[in-house]
Design an enzyme around this catalytic site. Structure first.
Site, mmCIF file in Angstrom:
data_model
loop_
_atom_site.group_PDB
_atom_site.id
_atom_site.type_symbol
_atom_site.label_atom_id
_atom_site.label_comp_id
_atom_site.label_asym_id
_atom_site.label_seq_id
_atom_site.Cartn_x
_atom_site.Cartn_y
_atom_site.Cartn_z
ATOM 1 N N ASP A 74 57.536 33.509 45.791
ATOM 2 C CA ASP A 74 57.795 34.939 45.818
ATOM 3 C C ASP A 74 57.264 35.458 44.504
ATOM 4 O O ASP A 74 57.575 34.909 43.441
ATOM 5 C CB ASP A 74 59.282 35.264 45.985
ATOM 6 C CG ASP A 74 59.464 36.716 46.434
ATOM 7 O OD1 ASP A 74 58.792 37.127 47.394
ATOM 8 O OD2 ASP A 74 60.250 37.443 45.817
ATOM 9 N N ASP A 160 45.813 43.403 41.668
ATOM 10 C CA ASP A 160 44.841 42.852 40.710
ATOM 11 C C ASP A 160 43.923 43.897 40.083
ATOM 12 O O ASP A 160 43.643 43.841 38.881
ATOM 13 C CB ASP A 160 43.988 41.759 41.366
ATOM 14 C CG ASP A 160 44.758 40.454 41.568
ATOM 15 O OD1 ASP A 160 45.914 40.359 41.129
ATOM 16 O OD2 ASP A 160 44.189 39.522 42.175
#
EC number: 3.6.1.66
Length: 199
Positions: A74, A160
């Protein structure tokens, strides 16, 4: 384990994550497969309050179904100015069916006008590994940076493009090999590999 690979179910269908795990785990002697590749099609309620709790819930659910080694992660983005948000809600921060672009735009909107020193952020990854009834382990890794003003770079996935590791470079500017040396997942996997090598 030369010539012999241990099947390892990755408790995810996120193609970006699966790709990273395969690159990192195959050299360790594992044959990582996604839930889909393992023929598992269930929604797991991630109702933990931390990354580690959610990783444990996912790993235990799949292990109880298959009794095959399982690795669950996670992970998410934690932004200082937002009190740690999006945190465990990173994947659904802009709604259940939101795109990566939707999530990025929501974060950038919330940080509009916020100066760079207050845009500190980190990616966090909790990995939960269950080999069998007698061995399970949880490790965490972090990658620190800050949130840029706009998306930069074409690689990676998720947040990202706005996660900057220096003034000009986002996580999405890195090749897979470069990312796999510094990412939160890489750091967590390094810890996991070190623990597994003791066994």
């Amino acid at each position: 384990m030369k010539g012999q690979y241990m099947k390892l179910i990755i408790a995810s269908n996120n193609e970006g994550k699966i790709k990273e795990f395969k690159k990192m785990l195959t050299p360790l002697g594992y044959e990582p497969v996604s839930m889909r590749e393992a023929g598992i099609n269930i929604d797991i309620a991630e109702d933990g309050t931390t990354f580690s709790e959610n990783a444990h819930i996912k790993a235990k659910t799949i292990y109880d179904m298959t009794h095959t080694p399982v690795l669950a992660d996670d992970s998410g983005l934690s932004i200082e100015f937002l009190g740690g948000a999006p945190g465990i809600y990173s994947a659904r921060y802009a709604g259940e069916n939101a795109t990566n672009e939707d999530r990025i735009n929501k974060v950038l909107g919330e940080l509009k006008g916020v100066d760079k020193p207050l845009r500190n952020a980190k990616f966090v990854c909790a990995l939960y590994f269950i080999r069998d009834d007698d061995y399970e382990i949880c490790v965490t890794g972090e990658c620190e940076g800050f949130i840029g003003e706009e998306p930069v770079g074409e690689n990676g996935f998720g947040y990202d493009p706005i996660f900057m590791i220096d003034d000009d470079t986002s996580m999405a500017c890195l090749t897979d090999e470069e990312k796999n040396r510094i990412s939160h997942r890489a750091k967590a996997l390094e810890k996991l590999a070190a623990e597994l090598s003791k066994k």
